[in-house]
Design a protein around this motif. Structure first.
Motif, PDB file in Angstrom:
ATOM      1  N   ASP A 118      91.747 -94.872 -34.007  1.00  0.00           N
ATOM      2  CA  ASP A 118      90.793 -95.096 -32.918  1.00  0.00           C
ATOM      3  C   ASP A 118      90.385 -93.804 -32.217  1.00  0.00           C
ATOM      4  N   ALA A 119      90.835 -92.660 -32.692  1.00  0.00           N
ATOM      5  CA  ALA A 119      90.590 -91.394 -31.988  1.00  0.00           C
ATOM      6  C   ALA A 119      89.103 -91.117 -31.817  1.00  0.00           C
ATOM      7  N   TYR A 120      88.367 -90.921 -32.893  1.00  0.00           N
ATOM      8  CA  TYR A 120      86.926 -90.651 -32.888  1.00  0.00           C
ATOM      9  C   TYR A 120      86.557 -89.634 -31.802  1.00  0.00           C
ATOM     10  N   SER A 121      87.174 -88.470 -31.862  1.00  0.00           N
ATOM     11  CA  SER A 121      86.891 -87.402 -30.905  1.00  0.00           C
ATOM     12  C   SER A 121      85.498 -86.833 -31.150  1.00  0.00           C
ATOM     13  N   GLN A 122      84.741 -86.608 -30.069  1.00  0.00           N
ATOM     14  CA  GLN A 122      83.451 -85.942 -30.221  1.00  0.00           C
ATOM     15  C   GLN A 122      83.655 -84.438 -30.091  1.00  0.00           C
ATOM     16  N   ILE A 123      83.203 -83.700 -31.110  1.00  0.00           N
ATOM     17  CA  ILE A 123      83.369 -82.254 -31.136  1.00  0.00           C
ATOM     18  C   ILE A 123      82.095 -81.605 -31.652  1.00  0.00           C
ATOM     19  N   ASN A 124      82.006 -80.309 -31.472  1.00  0.00           N
ATOM     20  CA  ASN A 124      80.968 -79.507 -32.128  1.00  0.00           C
ATOM     21  C   ASN A 124      81.580 -78.917 -33.393  1.00  0.00           C
ATOM     22  N   TYR A 125      81.083 -79.334 -34.532  1.00  0.00           N
ATOM     23  CA  TYR A 125      81.629 -78.861 -35.804  1.00  0.00           C
ATOM     24  C   TYR A 125      80.520 -78.179 -36.590  1.00  0.00           C
ATOM     25  N   GLN A 126      80.677 -76.875 -36.770  1.00  0.00           N
ATOM     26  CA  GLN A 126      79.684 -76.072 -37.483  1.00  0.00           C
ATOM     27  C   GLN A 126      78.293 -76.255 -36.882  1.00  0.00           C
ATOM     28  N   GLY A 127      78.259 -76.262 -35.536  1.00  0.00           N
ATOM     29  CA  GLY A 127      76.996 -76.338 -34.821  1.00  0.00           C
ATOM     30  C   GLY A 127      76.400 -77.720 -34.736  1.00  0.00           C
TER      31      GLY A 127
ATOM     32  N   PHE B 195      91.934 -85.241 -31.719  1.00  0.00           N
ATOM     33  CA  PHE B 195      91.936 -84.818 -33.115  1.00  0.00           C
ATOM     34  C   PHE B 195      90.681 -83.988 -33.346  1.00  0.00           C
ATOM     35  N   GLU B 196      90.856 -82.727 -33.780  1.00  0.00           N
ATOM     36  CA  GLU B 196      89.713 -81.834 -33.937  1.00  0.00           C
ATOM     37  C   GLU B 196      89.801 -81.074 -35.254  1.00  0.00           C
ATOM     38  N   LEU B 197      88.675 -80.432 -35.592  1.00  0.00           N
ATOM     39  CA  LEU B 197      88.595 -79.616 -36.801  1.00  0.00           C
ATOM     40  C   LEU B 197      88.263 -78.188 -36.410  1.00  0.00           C
TER      41      LEU B 197
ATOM     42  N   GLN C 174      76.576 -77.967 -25.769  1.00  0.00           N
ATOM     43  CA  GLN C 174      75.881 -76.728 -25.421  1.00  0.00           C
ATOM     44  C   GLN C 174      76.589 -75.570 -26.100  1.00  0.00           C
ATOM     45  N   GLY C 175      75.899 -74.906 -27.026  1.00  0.00           N
ATOM     46  CA  GLY C 175      76.510 -73.791 -27.727  1.00  0.00           C
ATOM     47  C   GLY C 175      77.725 -74.256 -28.509  1.00  0.00           C
ATOM     48  N   GLU C 176      78.881 -73.624 -28.249  1.00  0.00           N
ATOM     49  CA  GLU C 176      80.106 -73.969 -28.966  1.00  0.00           C
ATOM     50  C   GLU C 176      80.945 -74.990 -28.223  1.00  0.00           C
ATOM     51  N   ASP C 177      80.498 -75.426 -27.061  1.00  0.00           N
ATOM     52  CA  ASP C 177      81.335 -76.251 -26.197  1.00  0.00           C
ATOM     53  C   ASP C 177      80.760 -77.648 -26.000  1.00  0.00           C
ATOM     54  N   ILE C 178      81.654 -78.533 -25.577  1.00  0.00           N
ATOM     55  CA  ILE C 178      81.295 -79.889 -25.184  1.00  0.00           C
ATOM     56  C   ILE C 178      81.458 -80.000 -23.673  1.00  0.00           C
TER      57      ILE C 178
END
Length: 642
Positions: free
Chosen positions: A229-238, A314-316, A417-421
């Motif tokens: 159930d994690a489904y973390s929102q991240i910026n991955y490779q832009g 959970f991130e990449l 925004q950029g590399e961040d959430i």
């Protein structure tokens, strides 16, 4: 005489009397002494002081003698049994505590509520035991009663620590208000204008639906694994994505696959709505579905026993390697209050490798050092206690809080925004329910927080407005995403059908939320929204031209025709050398009535196609113009230059 003595001793032993063994020399016991003891015993029996008649009574009476042989053996055995029982009990207690610690793995930190639950339990048991022992032992009663002070002092220290965290304690309100340092910002300058190629168009619920469908396409995984159930929102490779690992379907599936590990994770692109199951070269060995030593929560807590971990994500990293991100809490007020993030521990989900960083040194690919719920709590502290504790519930001057959200959930979303959430949430007064006084954007990696004072609609009001625009279709709006469109704070929402699929999109201005722009694609919705802003004057001419939604046109009038459409008068104008038709709507552009064929005119217009004349028109000239131009583009005019 000696034989008489021996016979007498034998007789007394048969009666159960405490007669010492025969001894020679100076240590021999005089006969008179023994006889005297026997007489005393017999006298006691005659007085009724014996426990009962017969030999049984004599035995119970003799066993209470402090020096009797039989009684001494019994007391010795009891004393030895008690010592053994105490040792066994201590060993069992240590084993149980060790097993409980391994299984529950609480943080060994005096600011941990779980640790205090154990401490208070032990203190309560100790106080009770000391009280019972003091009642049974007269010799050590004073000492035992004094020792009771120790567990009572522990309980009192807990109470004091809890009370020290209450906001009404002098100085605490100011501490609560400054846990999250928030500064005012300029939205147009701080937030980049949106690139519609990177706008996430689905929410978490839609991502879960898409992930489940992608998982269903791989039968060998479906039978053994489920999606976390994690489904973390991240910026991955832009790109804004949601990512979630697979987990073992049940205990038996874990037992069958524990050696090979978890082979993949699910990646959902929030822009293209594409979902894929990403296979790993090296499987995930440390996960939340592991029941024993490789359970990632247990693994990291036992490795860092004094750290109090907050909600993990959970991130990449940029190479696609999966990591668990564990924020480390620190309490700043009292014993349990004023929570903030001090450090971040990273755990490689495949190898178990760990890295410990101060929060300011976290790698830039990490997106969620500060959990969303904690950020909301911290801002609500500052909003409530900005003018002190008494004002927070009595006067409530300048008291604000974040959006309450819908369906009982906290109201927030994410902005890439950029590399961040960045976490986004509206801010409203505690006494107002239908409007926001502004909104906050908080960097989830650094904790940097900015407030933007823009009055407008609350998110739920915006959602209701968008749903009302398409009420015949019964679409449901997702929680708004905040965008910068031509310098304007804008709510962007996906419109979903009953199956959870995105069908359309809607935009509305945060300040002017009565009008809603919709479109079947993001680009179409954008064009409609910009034209709406230009038409109602929200955008200046320069902004409209810069955004490409307005153009300045100049030329000589070739034809003019008037028509009435839906009860409103329109003048349709063509220019020499152009096949486009320009729509001048009345009464906003009433000055068009002064112009005739052959006059020079300059005006601004949009590229949107307006409704052309049809069978309902009342003016035959307009019909003729429409027939002449055929499928020519009809462009609404927004202003006439004088």
């Amino acid at each position: 005489m000696a034989n008489d003595h021996e016979d007498l001793f034998r007789l007394l032993r048969m009666m159960g009397m405490p007669v010492p063994e025969d001894r020679d020399g100076d240590d021999a016991i005089p006969v008179d002494a023994v006889i005297g003891d026997a007489d005393d015993t017999e006298g006691d029996d005659k007085k009724g002081t014996s426990a009962s008649s017969g030999s049984g009574g004599g035995k119970r009476r003799s066993s209470r003698g402090p020096r009797g042989h039989a009684g001494g053996d019994l007391l010795d055995r009891l004393a030895q049994w008690s010592k053994r029982a105490l040792i066994v009990a201590c060993i069992v207690l240590v084993v149980v505590l060790a097993a409980s610690y391994w299984w529950f793995h609480p943080a060994l930190n005096l600011q941990s509520p779980q640790v205090w639950s154990w401490i208070l339990g032990i203190a309560a048991v100790a106080a009770f035991a000391l009280k019972v022992l003091s009642m049974r032992s007269t010799k050590h009663e004073v000492l035992l009663r004094r020792l009771i002070i120790v567990p009572i002092a522990v309980i009192a220290a807990f109470v004091v620590g809890v009370v020290a965290g209450f906001p009404f304690i002098p100085g605490n309100a100011e501490r609560y208000a400054t846990v999250l340092e928030t500064t005012d910002g300029d939205f147009a300058e701080d937030i980049q204008e949106v690139d519609y190629a990177d706008v996430p168009v689905i929410d978490r619920a839609s991502a879960i639906l898409l992930g489940a469908r992608a998982m269903g396409s791989i039968p060998e995984y479906v039978s053994q694994f489920e999606i976390s159930d994690a489904y973390s929102q991240i910026n991955y490779q832009g790109r804004p994505v949601r990512v979630s690992p697979l987990i073992y379907a049940d205990l038996f599936k874990w037992f069958s696959n524990r050696e090979s590990g978890i082979p993949a994770y699910v990646l959902v692109d929030m822009v293209t709505q594409e979902a894929e199951v990403v296979r790993l070269d090296e499987p995930i060995k440390y996960s939340e579905s592991e029941p024993l030593a490789r359970n990632v929560d247990r693994y990291v807590q036992l490795k860092y026993p004094t750290y109090m971990f907050d909600q993990k994500s959970f991130e990449l990293d940029e190479g696609g390697t999966p990591w668990w991100v564990y924020p480390v809490q620190r309490r700043t007020i009292g014993l349990f209050e004023g929570t903030t993030i001090q450090r971040v521990v990273l755990v490689n989900a495949c190898t178990g490798e760990t890295a410990d960083y101060a929060v300011e040194d976290v790698p830039t690919w990490v997106d969620r050092a500060y959990p969303s719920d904690l950020i909301i709590q911290q801002y609500n502290w500052s909003g409530a206690y900005v003018n002190g504790w008494l004002n927070s519930w009595l006067g409530q001057r300048d008291v604000v809080r974040t959006t309450r959200g819908t369906d009982g959930e906290l109201g927030y979303n994410y902005l890439a925004q950029g590399e961040d959430i960045y976490l986004y949430s509206g801010v409203s007064s505690v006494t107002a329910d239908s409007s926001n006084v502004g909104f906050i954007l908080v960097n989830q990696r650094t904790g940097e927080s900015h407030f933007y004072p823009v009055a407008g609609a609350t998110e739920d009001s915006a959602m209701a407005s968008a749903e009302g625009e398409l009420q015949n279709l019964r679409y449901q709006a997702t929680f708004p995403l905040l965008l910068n469109v031509a310098g304007q704070p804008t709510y962007f929402m996906a419109m979903k059908d009953d199956a959870g699929l995105v069908k359309m999109y809607a935009m509305l201005n945060v300040e002017h939320y009565q009008n809603v722009a919709t479109g079947s694609t993001v680009a179409a919705c954008q064009d409609s929204y910009l034209q709406m802003l230009a038409a109602d004057g929200t955008l200046s001419d320069e902004q409209a031209e810069a955004s490409g939604v307005q153009q300045r046109v100049e030329g000589k009038i070739a034809t003019i025709a008037q028509a009435v459409i839906d009860g409103n008068s329109h003048f349709y104008v063509t220019l020499e050398g152009s096949s486009d038709i320009y729509d001048f709507a009345l009464p906003d552009l009433l000055s068009i009535v002064r112009y005739r064929v052959g006059d020079q005119i300059a005006f601004t217009c949009t590229a949107e196609e307006a409704p052309t004349a049809d069978g309902s028109q009342e003016d035959e000239d307009a019909t003729a113009v429409a027939e002449d131009v055929g499928a020519a583009l009809v462009r609404p005019v927004t202003a006439i230059e004088q």
